[in-house]
Design an enzyme around this catalytic site. Structure first.
Site: not given
Length: 466
Positions: A320, A377
């Site tokens: 991330h 995600d």
């Protein structure tokens, strides 16, 4: 805005900017946030010195001051109004978290019930919207429909254009939170060509959305409580995330005192971009690619390809940009993913590939040393796949959740007495001033625009001239 900043020195600290041409040193105030992080205030730099800062993508720039959400990417911390996301998911629900973001504190019993009723009683959409929805192509993407519909709501509620009225601010925020799930489900039904299903006041927020998305007039539909709880968790985890692309877009649109519905529509447009809201979709596309390349047997080879910087193949859903250790939301979604897959007993080869890929990456030294763990995600895509939610709805659900953060950020901004319209500076790198030439004296320019072939304008066999 009340200042809760923590200045460790207790004095009015300044930073000194020294220019290479030997001009006088420039003193710039230093500000501190609630955790003592330092920020150099360049607000008056241009007006006093005619010097601008340059920071594409706001990599080192705070565009606003906010009390809503805080992220510590190094420590893996996400706070909504000071509360850890882990505690909110475990002990709260969608209404608790939405009220908290919007109003600043967790609601008491009466406040929560009043808020729940106000959201529930505003879920219906004006019947004129049915005609509007029927005007979209049957194969239009639900996010494109959402963007148009939410913006069009400004025509149905012109009174909220008075953004300086606190009562109208709250009314607009509540209407948007309530109506966007209805519009999202309607967009999906239009996409499928199925009859639109109206909301039900006896269902919770997440139950209502699943009902509107999946029910048919011809048969009874019962919402699975496991699915509803999983969806609610996804919503809570995506409510807000500091000043990301779409949130900054909403604030920028709001700086012109635009109607709140058009401001939120601009956020949806930003979220529709594949670099922002399309991450879970990209995970599913990657899993499909792995399946086509050999499925479970192909994972070791593909992981090695992903490590090779010269190889274009990339594992989507790992690491991330903000979180340098771990994403606290991903840890929660992993638990939800395990629960959903165990409870629903879903037989899906893509989910088997996802679980095998996760296990392989968590044991691979390359990924572990670089903190490239599966992110939110990755797990959100798995859960939504297990719940039977089609991939084209992933970003729509993201928008449905993030709407709460958007309206909270919009309300915070328009409530500030000294808010200013956004007007970024630029470094101009084009031509200096030059004289106009009549067309007969102009030389050929190889970089000038050349019309593309007409076939490039044709999509889905539609009339290219329309």
């Amino acid at each position: 805005m009340e200042n809760n900043s923590k200045n460790p020195s207790g004095s009015n600290d300044v930073a000194v900017l020294r220019m290479p041409d030997g001009t006088a040193d420039i003193s710039l105030p230093v500000k501190y946030d609630s955790f003592g992080n330092r920020f150099i205030d360049v607000t008056k730099l241009y007006s006093q010195t005619k010097i601008c800062t340059y920071d594409p993508g706001f990599m080192s720039t705070a565009s606003c001051e906010s009390k809503i959400t805080y992220i510590d990417g190094d420590k893996g911390i996400l706070l909504y109004r000071g509360y850890r996301i882990e505690d909110l998911v475990e002990h709260g629900d969608f209404y608790d978290c939405s009220y908290l973001l919007l109003h600043g504190e967790l609601p008491d019993v009466d406040e929560k019930e009043h808020f729940r009723l106000d959201i529930t009683n505003h879920t219906l959409i004006h019947e004129k919207f049915m005609e509007f929805l029927k005007g979209f192509q049957h194969d239009a993407h639900p996010m494109a429909i959402m963007c148009g519909c939410v913006g069009a709501m400004a025509a149905f509620y012109p009174e909220v254009a008075n953004v300086s009225d606190p009562a109208q601010q709250i009314r607009a925020c509540h209407r948007l939170i309530a109506k966007i799930p209805t519009l999202a489900a309607m967009s999906f039904k239009v996409h499928l060509g199925q009859p639109i299903i109206y909301p039900r006041n006896d269902l919770s927020f997440s139950e209502n959305f699943l009902y509107m998305m999946n029910a048919l007039p011809t048969q009874k539909y019962q919402v699975d409580p496991v699915a509803a709880k999983a969806l609610e968790t996804i919503l809570i985890l995506h409510l807000d995330h500091e000043q990301n692309a779409s949130t900054s877009t909403v604030r920028t649109a709001g700086s012109s005192q635009a109607n709140p519905f058009t401001c939120i529509s601009s956020g949806i447009a930003s979220l529709h971009g594949p670099l922002h809201g399309g991450a879970s979709t990209a995970v599913m596309k990657m899993l499909l690619e792995i399946e086509q390349l050999g499925g479970l047997d192909a994972i070791p080879l593909l992981v090695e390809r992903a490590k090779d910087k010269e190889n274009p193949f990339r594992l989507m859903g790992f690491g991330h940009r903000v979180y340098k250790t771990f994403d606290p939301r991903a840890k929660i979604m992993k638990e939800i993913s395990d629960q959903v897959l165990s409870s629903l007993d879903v037989d899906d080869p893509l989910l088997d590939i996802a679980k095998a890929l996760e296990a392989h990456a968590l044991q691979d030294e390359y990924f572990v040393k670089r903190n490239l763990y599966p992110n939110i995600d990755f797990y959100s895509g798995i859960v939504m796949r297990a719940l039977g939610i089609p991939v084209e709805m992933y970003t729509v659900i993201f928008a449905m959740a993030r709407c709460v953060g958007w309206v909270a950020q919009w309300k915070e901004f328009v409530s500030e007495p000294l808010n200013k319209i956004s007007r970024p500076r630029q470094i101009y790198s084009g031509h200096a001033e030059r004289e106009f030439q009549i067309v007969s004296s102009r030389s050929s320019n190889v970089t000038a625009f050349k019309p593309p072939p007409e076939r490039m304008y044709s999509t889905h066999a539609r009339n290219p001239h329309v």
